[in-house]
Write an enzyme that holds these catalytic residues in place. Structure first.
Site, PDB file in Angstrom:
ATOM      1  N   GLN A 131       0.800  -1.219   0.000  1.00 23.99           N
ATOM      2  CA  GLN A 131       0.000   0.000   0.000  1.00 23.99           C
ATOM      3  C   GLN A 131       0.837   1.275   0.000  1.00 23.99           C
ATOM      4  O   GLN A 131       0.340   2.339  -0.368  1.00 23.99           O
ATOM      5  CB  GLN A 131      -0.959  -0.007   1.193  1.00 23.99           C
TER       6      GLN A 131
ATOM      7  N   ARG B  96       3.661  -0.135  13.004  1.00 29.58           N
ATOM      8  CA  ARG B  96       3.363  -1.480  12.478  1.00 29.58           C
ATOM      9  C   ARG B  96       3.470  -1.441  10.964  1.00 29.58           C
ATOM     10  O   ARG B  96       2.723  -0.714  10.309  1.00 29.58           O
ATOM     11  CB  ARG B  96       1.960  -1.904  12.922  1.00 29.58           C
TER      12      ARG B  96
ATOM     13  N   HIS C  48       0.968  -9.234   4.710  1.00 26.56           N
ATOM     14  CA  HIS C  48      -0.217  -8.375   4.574  1.00 26.56           C
ATOM     15  C   HIS C  48      -0.663  -8.435   3.107  1.00 26.56           C
ATOM     16  O   HIS C  48      -0.569  -7.462   2.366  1.00 26.56           O
ATOM     17  CB  HIS C  48       0.107  -6.949   5.027  1.00 26.56           C
TER      18      HIS C  48
ATOM     19  N   GLU D 191      -5.381 -10.362   8.813  1.00 29.29           N
ATOM     20  CA  GLU D 191      -6.772 -10.596   8.405  1.00 29.29           C
ATOM     21  C   GLU D 191      -6.989 -11.758   7.445  1.00 29.29           C
ATOM     22  O   GLU D 191      -7.378 -11.547   6.290  1.00 29.29           O
ATOM     23  CB  GLU D 191      -7.351  -9.341   7.748  1.00 29.29           C
TER      24      GLU D 191
ATOM     25  N   ASN E  82      -8.119  -6.044  14.146  1.00 25.27           N
ATOM     26  CA  ASN E  82      -8.414  -4.858  13.342  1.00 25.27           C
ATOM     27  C   ASN E  82      -9.910  -4.631  13.436  1.00 25.27           C
ATOM     28  O   ASN E  82     -10.701  -5.515  13.096  1.00 25.27           O
ATOM     29  CB  ASN E  82      -8.050  -5.088  11.867  1.00 25.27           C
TER      30      ASN E  82
ATOM     31  N   TYR F  58     -13.085  -1.695  12.737  1.00 21.08           N
ATOM     32  CA  TYR F  58     -13.480  -0.394  12.201  1.00 21.08           C
ATOM     33  C   TYR F  58     -14.968  -0.082  12.354  1.00 21.08           C
ATOM     34  O   TYR F  58     -15.328   1.069  12.513  1.00 21.08           O
ATOM     35  CB  TYR F  58     -13.201  -0.346  10.686  1.00 21.08           C
TER      36      TYR F  58
ATOM     37  N   GLU G  42      -5.438  -2.278  14.089  1.00 15.50           N
ATOM     38  CA  GLU G  42      -5.907  -1.285  13.120  1.00 15.50           C
ATOM     39  C   GLU G  42      -7.246  -0.731  13.571  1.00 15.50           C
ATOM     40  O   GLU G  42      -8.077  -1.460  14.113  1.00 15.50           O
ATOM     41  CB  GLU G  42      -6.129  -1.889  11.717  1.00 15.50           C
TER      42      GLU G  42
ATOM     43  N   GLU H 112      -5.446   1.994  -1.417  1.00 12.35           N
ATOM     44  CA  GLU H 112      -6.502   1.314  -0.656  1.00 12.35           C
ATOM     45  C   GLU H 112      -7.090   0.161  -1.490  1.00 12.35           C
ATOM     46  O   GLU H 112      -8.282   0.134  -1.810  1.00 12.35           O
ATOM     47  CB  GLU H 112      -7.543   2.341  -0.193  1.00 12.35           C
TER      48      GLU H 112
END
Ligand code: PNW
Length: 479
Positions: free
Chosen positions: A24, A81, A125, A170, A300, A302, A368, A425
């Site tokens: 990313q 991280r 990741h 994840e 993580n 959100y 996250e 993203e």
């Protein structure tokens, strides 16, 4: 329960950080011997990524990491991280090590330590080397061993300096978006078996990497290693028994799918029953390797969903039919710049409490949490920098973590905001921005801290150190 001024606002040693991931931010996809990952392949296919964006340059962090570490330092970050691009270190996925690729991560780690920032490394990741993806990637059990080998290389190279390791980021998202629905690399579409098989191999990969760490490195290096999982909080739509069960089922299909094997040694009973022979089976030896294979619970988090019990079964023979619940949002909730990103701070506290209760009070890192502000990428710079929604989100979610710690006695050890800076993203390309630091992609990737960066800096200064013991009665305003 009343807050006492004798309490510290956050527990001693609580870590305040920010997170990123290699593909990313790094760019430099063909520099110094790096070979493609499955994301480099996936972004080439028209229609996969908004505006045809790619991670070819991204934030050019590979060439600007020193500047980025200074920005972290200015913000008072205590920990950072970041993830490793596997195909930078092992261009073919296994075998020959690319010394220059490894050197980058050594340099970055040294730069962090020289500036008083604690490194926290995610080994994987989502950017599987294309060479391994071609052979089936996480659908192929041989990737388990390849991941253990790659992990070994990284422990050997960085383990004297890195004391906090995350194996996978994840696995749910990889299994569903990557191997099931196809919005993420490798873009496969099969919701019947792929999610469960790719999830199974990721779990085995995690356990194999942890085994390497514990057998070869833990005693001398003394770090902690664990897994990063993800889920929305799942709130029952109504107080009916059916909706409560649908919400619980959803938490099982999102989180316990991966967390039960690690904390209890096997998949949840409900999954075995409902998924049947599409759910792979662990051998006794694998169960033993998995059980206790995380020194902490990385989460993580959100957003929140509402769950309704369907009056009849939703289809059959695929992941969402197995889960059997209608997943919804309350239309009154504010939203981030993504259809899944509902802003519901109280969901954080409920999720933390659920994890504490189901998994016997583990140490938890929030690895996250963050917000993309709707329309931010179309705004003039001055407006993008004035990111009040992100500030509210940060304050609101951190306040709920504080409540979880003080009122529910949840053992939370740290918080990492996603993300340090605007970045690629995934399927949304550069349109969706999560950063504390603005990146101007049209102007040489110029970095500018947003207002939220200053708010976070003040939060860390106030609650992040010894000074926290002496300060105010309430850490942050609750939304
Ligand atoms: C995370 N959800 O993914 C990833 O780890 C990051 O790489 C990513 O940039 C970030 O979130 C923002 O999207 C998630 O549906 C994907 O709740 C989906 C969810 C949560 C996190």
């Amino acid at each position: 329960e009343v807050w006492s001024s004798k309490d510290t606002a956050f527990p001693p040693g609580f870590v305040w950080g920010a997170a990123t991931a290699a593909y990313q931010i790094e760019g430099a996809v063909a520099q110094d011997g790096r070979q493609p990952s499955m994301w480099d392949t996936f972004v080439q296919i028209p229609g996969n990524i908004a505006n045809g964006d790619t991670g070819d340059v991204a934030c050019d962090h590979y060439n600007r990491y020193k500047e980025d570490v200074q920005l972290m330092k200015d913000m008072g970050l205590q920990s950072y991280r970041y993830s490793i691009s596997w195909s930078r270190v092992l261009p073919e996925g296994r075998g020959e090590v690319n010394a220059k690729g490894l050197e980058f991560y050594k340099d970055l780690t040294d730069e962090l330590l020289a500036n008083g920032i604690t490194p926290a490394v995610t080994l994987y990741h989502w950017d599987l080397p294309e060479a391994l993806s071609k052979q089936g990637g996480w659908l192929n059990e041989s990737t388990v061993e390849a991941f253990a080998e790659f992990s070994d290389v990284m422990f050997d190279a960085l383990g004297d300096k890195v004391k906090l390791w995350f194996t996978l980021n994840e696995p749910w998202t990889t299994s569903i978006a990557g191997y099931g629905q196809g919005q993420h690399a490798p873009g496969l579409k099969d919701m019947a078996e792929n999610p469960y098989l790719s999830g199974h191999n990721q779990l085995l990969g995690h356990a194999a990497a942890v085994k390497v760490y514990r057998e070869k490195y833990a005693a001398t290096q003394g770090g902690k290693i664990g897994l990063v999982l993800s889920t929305e909080w799942k709130e029952p739509l109504c107080r009916s028994q059916g909706d409560k069960e649908a919400a619980e089922r959803s938490l099982i299909w999102y989180l316990a799918w991966f967390a039960d094997p690690i904390y209890k040694g096997d998949y949840p009973e409900a999954m075995k029953e409902r998924v049947g022979d599409r759910l792979p089976v662990f051998t006794e030896a694998q169960k033993a390797d998995l059980k206790g294979s995380s020194d902490f619970f990385g989460i993580n988090h959100y957003a929140t969903n509402l769950l309704q019990d369907p009056t009849e079964k939703i289809g059959a023979g695929n992941y969402f039919a197995d889960l059997n619940g209608w997943i919804m949002m309350d239309p009154r909730w504010p939203m981030g710049d993504a259809s899944w990103l509902s802003v519901v701070p109280w969901g954080m506290r409920r999720l933390l409490r659920w994890i504490k209760e189901r998994y016997d009070d583990p140490e938890i890192y929030v690895t996250e949490n963050g917000l993309s502000v709707p329309g931010e990428s179309e705004m003039k710079l001055a407006d993008a920098l004035n990111d009040t929604e992100r500030i509210d989100y940060l304050n609101g979610y951190v306040a709920e973590i504080w409540k979880a710690i003080h009122f529910d006695k949840v053992n939370v050890a740290g918080y990492y905001y996603w993300s340090l800076m605007d970045n690629f993203e995934w399927a949304d390309g550069f349109d969706v921005r999560f950063g504390l630091i603005h990146i101007d992609y049209d102007n040489d990737q110029k970095r500018t801290p947003k207002k939220s960066a200053e708010v976070y800096k003040n939060m860390i200064a106030k609650y992040g150190g010894a000074a926290a013991t002496a300060t105010a009665a309430k850490p942050v305003e609750s939304v």
